[in-house]
Write a protein that holds these residues in place. Sequence first.
Motif, PDB file in Angstrom:
ATOM      1  N   GLY A 408       0.763  -1.132   0.063  1.00  0.00           N
ATOM      2  CA  GLY A 408      -0.115   0.106   0.071  1.00  0.00           C
ATOM      3  C   GLY A 408       0.672   1.222  -0.148  1.00  0.00           C
ATOM      4  O   GLY A 408       0.760   2.270  -0.805  1.00  0.00           O
ATOM      5  N   VAL A 409       1.899   1.106   0.905  1.00  0.00           N
ATOM      6  CA  VAL A 409       2.682   2.347   0.791  1.00  0.00           C
ATOM      7  C   VAL A 409       3.412   2.692  -0.596  1.00  0.00           C
ATOM      8  O   VAL A 409       3.578   3.710  -0.961  1.00  0.00           O
ATOM      9  CB  VAL A 409       3.768   2.243   2.012  1.00  0.00           C
ATOM     10  CG1 VAL A 409       4.858   3.086   2.109  1.00  0.00           C
ATOM     11  CG2 VAL A 409       3.371   2.319   3.534  1.00  0.00           C
ATOM     12  N   THR A 410       3.880   1.596  -1.148  1.00  0.00           N
ATOM     13  CA  THR A 410       4.697   1.598  -2.327  1.00  0.00           C
ATOM     14  C   THR A 410       3.667   2.154  -3.311  1.00  0.00           C
ATOM     15  O   THR A 410       4.102   2.880  -4.248  1.00  0.00           O
ATOM     16  CB  THR A 410       5.315   0.281  -2.689  1.00  0.00           C
ATOM     17  OG1 THR A 410       6.049  -0.368  -1.640  1.00  0.00           O
ATOM     18  CG2 THR A 410       5.966   0.328  -3.938  1.00  0.00           C
ATOM     19  N   ASP A 411       2.605   1.740  -3.550  1.00  0.00           N
ATOM     20  CA  ASP A 411       1.475   1.871  -4.245  1.00  0.00           C
ATOM     21  C   ASP A 411       1.159   3.609  -4.225  1.00  0.00           C
ATOM     22  O   ASP A 411       0.986   4.102  -5.296  1.00  0.00           O
ATOM     23  CB  ASP A 411       0.333   1.242  -4.301  1.00  0.00           C
ATOM     24  CG  ASP A 411      -0.792   1.694  -5.216  1.00  0.00           C
ATOM     25  OD1 ASP A 411      -0.553   1.488  -6.428  1.00  0.00           O
ATOM     26  OD2 ASP A 411      -1.984   1.943  -4.914  1.00  0.00           O
ATOM     27  N   LYS A 412       1.049   3.963  -2.897  1.00  0.00           N
ATOM     28  CA  LYS A 412       0.877   5.194  -2.716  1.00  0.00           C
ATOM     29  C   LYS A 412       1.974   6.265  -3.065  1.00  0.00           C
ATOM     30  O   LYS A 412       1.533   7.419  -3.872  1.00  0.00           O
ATOM     31  CB  LYS A 412       0.458   5.552  -1.196  1.00  0.00           C
ATOM     32  CG  LYS A 412       0.230   6.978  -0.770  1.00  0.00           C
ATOM     33  CD  LYS A 412      -1.029   7.509  -1.479  1.00  0.00           C
ATOM     34  CE  LYS A 412      -2.338   6.893  -1.197  1.00  0.00           C
ATOM     35  NZ  LYS A 412      -3.564   7.559  -1.626  1.00  0.00           N
ATOM     36  N   LYS A 413       3.263   5.888  -2.870  1.00  0.00           N
ATOM     37  CA  LYS A 413       4.360   6.588  -3.373  1.00  0.00           C
ATOM     38  C   LYS A 413       4.358   6.468  -4.752  1.00  0.00           C
ATOM     39  O   LYS A 413       4.819   7.643  -5.346  1.00  0.00           O
ATOM     40  CB  LYS A 413       5.484   5.925  -2.767  1.00  0.00           C
ATOM     41  CG  LYS A 413       5.975   6.312  -1.455  1.00  0.00           C
ATOM     42  CD  LYS A 413       7.115   5.423  -0.733  1.00  0.00           C
ATOM     43  CE  LYS A 413       8.426   5.697  -1.359  1.00  0.00           C
ATOM     44  NZ  LYS A 413       9.637   5.381  -0.679  1.00  0.00           N
ATOM     45  N   MET A 414       4.087   5.545  -5.467  1.00  0.00           N
ATOM     46  CA  MET A 414       4.043   5.380  -7.077  1.00  0.00           C
ATOM     47  C   MET A 414       3.087   6.530  -7.348  1.00  0.00           C
ATOM     48  O   MET A 414       3.382   7.260  -8.738  1.00  0.00           O
ATOM     49  CB  MET A 414       3.678   4.181  -7.518  1.00  0.00           C
ATOM     50  CG  MET A 414       3.720   3.841  -9.103  1.00  0.00           C
ATOM     51  SD  MET A 414       5.344   4.247  -9.729  1.00  0.00           S
ATOM     52  CE  MET A 414       6.120   2.470  -9.127  1.00  0.00           C
ATOM     53  N   LYS A 415       1.884   6.600  -6.950  1.00  0.00           N
ATOM     54  CA  LYS A 415       0.796   7.586  -7.474  1.00  0.00           C
ATOM     55  C   LYS A 415       1.039   8.806  -7.316  1.00  0.00           C
ATOM     56  O   LYS A 415       0.911   9.593  -8.146  1.00  0.00           O
ATOM     57  CB  LYS A 415      -0.326   7.143  -6.812  1.00  0.00           C
ATOM     58  CG  LYS A 415      -1.222   5.634  -7.342  1.00  0.00           C
ATOM     59  CD  LYS A 415      -2.587   5.616  -6.272  1.00  0.00           C
ATOM     60  CE  LYS A 415      -3.094   4.443  -6.723  1.00  0.00           C
ATOM     61  NZ  LYS A 415      -4.335   4.066  -6.068  1.00  0.00           N
ATOM     62  N   ARG A 416       1.817   9.246  -6.088  1.00  0.00           N
ATOM     63  CA  ARG A 416       2.184  10.583  -5.935  1.00  0.00           C
ATOM     64  C   ARG A 416       3.245  11.058  -7.099  1.00  0.00           C
ATOM     65  O   ARG A 416       3.171  12.147  -7.326  1.00  0.00           O
ATOM     66  CB  ARG A 416       2.616  10.806  -4.316  1.00  0.00           C
ATOM     67  CG  ARG A 416       1.636  10.868  -3.494  1.00  0.00           C
ATOM     68  CD  ARG A 416       2.026  10.849  -2.091  1.00  0.00           C
ATOM     69  NE  ARG A 416       1.046  10.906  -1.257  1.00  0.00           N
ATOM     70  CZ  ARG A 416       1.008  11.085   0.127  1.00  0.00           C
ATOM     71  NH1 ARG A 416       2.270  11.532   0.535  1.00  0.00           N
ATOM     72  NH2 ARG A 416       0.009  11.028   0.835  1.00  0.00           N
ATOM     73  N   ARG A 417       4.203  10.157  -7.036  1.00  0.00           N
ATOM     74  CA  ARG A 417       5.057  10.456  -8.003  1.00  0.00           C
ATOM     75  C   ARG A 417       4.758  10.605  -9.631  1.00  0.00           C
ATOM     76  O   ARG A 417       5.117  11.564 -10.187  1.00  0.00           O
ATOM     77  CB  ARG A 417       6.469   9.313  -8.328  1.00  0.00           C
ATOM     78  CG  ARG A 417       7.496   9.504  -9.032  1.00  0.00           C
ATOM     79  CD  ARG A 417       8.124  10.661  -8.754  1.00  0.00           C
ATOM     80  NE  ARG A 417       9.245  11.194  -9.857  1.00  0.00           N
ATOM     81  CZ  ARG A 417       9.702  12.313 -10.079  1.00  0.00           C
ATOM     82  NH1 ARG A 417       9.067  13.592  -9.363  1.00  0.00           N
ATOM     83  NH2 ARG A 417      10.551  12.639 -10.982  1.00  0.00           N
ATOM     84  N   ILE A 418       3.903   9.680  -9.924  1.00  0.00           N
ATOM     85  CA  ILE A 418       3.101  10.159 -11.167  1.00  0.00           C
ATOM     86  C   ILE A 418       2.579  11.464 -11.378  1.00  0.00           C
ATOM     87  O   ILE A 418       2.489  11.961 -12.271  1.00  0.00           O
ATOM     88  CB  ILE A 418       2.178   8.819 -11.497  1.00  0.00           C
ATOM     89  CG1 ILE A 418       3.080   7.431 -11.663  1.00  0.00           C
ATOM     90  CG2 ILE A 418       1.322   9.269 -12.698  1.00  0.00           C
ATOM     91  CD1 ILE A 418       1.837   6.261 -11.632  1.00  0.00           C
ATOM     92  N   GLN A 419       1.874  11.723 -10.196  1.00  0.00           N
ATOM     93  CA  GLN A 419       0.972  13.130 -10.260  1.00  0.00           C
ATOM     94  C   GLN A 419       1.938  14.189 -10.284  1.00  0.00           C
ATOM     95  O   GLN A 419       1.733  15.220 -10.966  1.00  0.00           O
ATOM     96  CB  GLN A 419       0.336  13.082  -8.822  1.00  0.00           C
ATOM     97  CG  GLN A 419      -1.062  12.365  -8.968  1.00  0.00           C
ATOM     98  CD  GLN A 419      -1.509  12.399  -7.701  1.00  0.00           C
ATOM     99  OE1 GLN A 419      -1.129  12.925  -6.603  1.00  0.00           O
ATOM    100  NE2 GLN A 419      -2.809  11.571  -7.523  1.00  0.00           N
ATOM    101  N   GLU A 420       3.138  13.822  -9.559  1.00  0.00           N
ATOM    102  CA  GLU A 420       4.288  15.068  -9.831  1.00  0.00           C
ATOM    103  C   GLU A 420       4.573  15.271 -11.218  1.00  0.00           C
ATOM    104  O   GLU A 420       4.998  16.343 -11.629  1.00  0.00           O
ATOM    105  CB  GLU A 420       5.299  14.649  -8.686  1.00  0.00           C
ATOM    106  CG  GLU A 420       4.781  14.898  -7.127  1.00  0.00           C
ATOM    107  CD  GLU A 420       6.033  14.412  -6.315  1.00  0.00           C
ATOM    108  OE1 GLU A 420       7.055  13.862  -6.906  1.00  0.00           O
ATOM    109  OE2 GLU A 420       5.944  14.510  -5.225  1.00  0.00           O
ATOM    110  N   ILE A 421       5.041  14.044 -11.873  1.00  0.00           N
ATOM    111  CA  ILE A 421       5.377  14.006 -13.271  1.00  0.00           C
ATOM    112  C   ILE A 421       4.451  14.611 -14.298  1.00  0.00           C
ATOM    113  O   ILE A 421       5.070  15.422 -15.076  1.00  0.00           O
ATOM    114  CB  ILE A 421       5.810  12.497 -13.799  1.00  0.00           C
ATOM    115  CG1 ILE A 421       6.911  11.871 -12.655  1.00  0.00           C
ATOM    116  CG2 ILE A 421       6.064  12.583 -15.147  1.00  0.00           C
ATOM    117  CD1 ILE A 421       7.514  10.641 -13.331  1.00  0.00           C
ATOM    118  N   ILE A 422       3.104  14.358 -13.985  1.00  0.00           N
ATOM    119  CA  ILE A 422       2.101  15.021 -14.806  1.00  0.00           C
ATOM    120  C   ILE A 422       2.066  16.515 -14.593  1.00  0.00           C
ATOM    121  O   ILE A 422       2.029  17.299 -15.341  1.00  0.00           O
ATOM    122  CB  ILE A 422       0.773  14.195 -14.479  1.00  0.00           C
ATOM    123  CG1 ILE A 422       0.752  12.786 -15.156  1.00  0.00           C
ATOM    124  CG2 ILE A 422      -0.383  15.171 -15.163  1.00  0.00           C
ATOM    125  CD1 ILE A 422      -0.361  11.977 -14.458  1.00  0.00           C
TER     126      ILE A 422
END
Length: 433
Positions: A408-422
Amino acid sequence: MMSLAIDNHGALWMWGNGPLQSSSSSEGGFSLASSLTPVPVYDFYGHTVVKVACGNEHVVALVSAGETYKGEDLICYSWGSNNHGQLGLRDEESRLHPEIIEAFNQDSRWAVYEIACGAFHTALLTHKKRPNDKLESICWTFGLGDNGQLGHGTTQNALFPEPVKELPQNAYLVSVDCGLFHTAVVSSAGDVWSWGMEKGLGLCPDASFSGTDAGDAVSPRLISGDGLDGPKFEGPVQVTCGAAHTVLVAQDGYKLWSWGRGRSGVLGNGKLIDCYSPTIVLWPPLAEDFKQEELRTVSDEDRIPQNDLERLKIGDRDSKMMEQTDRRLSLAIEEIKLLKSRLSIMERYASIIHGSIFGRPFEEQDIPASLQGSGTFDVAKEWDNMLESADQNQLVRLEVFYRNMLAGVTDKKMKRRIQEIIKECLHSSTKQD
């Protein structure tokens, strides 16, 4: 007849003869069932029950829209027998499971803050969810109206909530309750209104009540206080009804009044007769009450002998000390209530986490020994002790929980990183344009 209770976690329990979940008949119709011990009402699992009231065979409850109660998010439910429309669901069909009274659903502009049930009728108090400068409240009633207990000016039944229109619009109602066939409300200003059987007194038809005042009150009737306290009841707290009598708590909880049927001494005024107007309940008086009664017996301070004046002065000092003590005690009680509320929230939070990790409710025996004894807690040491004492199944569950948490933590970090890239891409494209 049934009983209901709300536990400290906001769950609803029911026992006695009522609309229990086990009471569905083989044909799928409605019937009542008996339980000699409390059973949970599973329909509200995942929500918090805040208030509940019951009649002979029906129940009304205020329940949070979400998991926790947030103040203005209450939804009004009803279920049980509905042969007189007492569920407020626009028909006379009984329900085994709770249903929302649509007039007071989540989208309603009215927030229900008090509920009460008579034998076969229901009463609610509401205010606007978005109040304006004027504080406004409305009493709604529905169900059986044979004795005028709905206060609508008729003896007709009501299948859905209707306002009691003859109550003053500028009155803010603080409490409501129902007897078997009467209803009573009290306002913040200390005005009391009652309606229903025998002029709203709730007396049964065989009571010795006759004359011009006989008959049922189909509209609200002002109940005035007599004597030195005047027509209003200062500092009103709550009105509550028995089967055929009414009790009012006022003067911030320091005095009680009662009226209605007096059998078995239920009025608490030292008599067994019916009373048609409020009488003082003979509660042990405070020192200040003694002082006030003594002062009322004279019209001029000069008529009091010197020795009596000295005693009155001493009594006045004692009264002030008692007032200060009462004030401090009230503050202490409020602080205790706040601490209990916070403790209940912490217990619920700990129970949720403990249940997620270990698959069972949190109990007192689960508190680490080091924390019970010294009040200090060594996390690393207790973690090692727990792993050492855990069996294979517990270790497997801990491992699964840890993996899920990590995923869950890894998934949340990944989603936040994707949002930052966008966001970075959108920002750079905006600059290029």
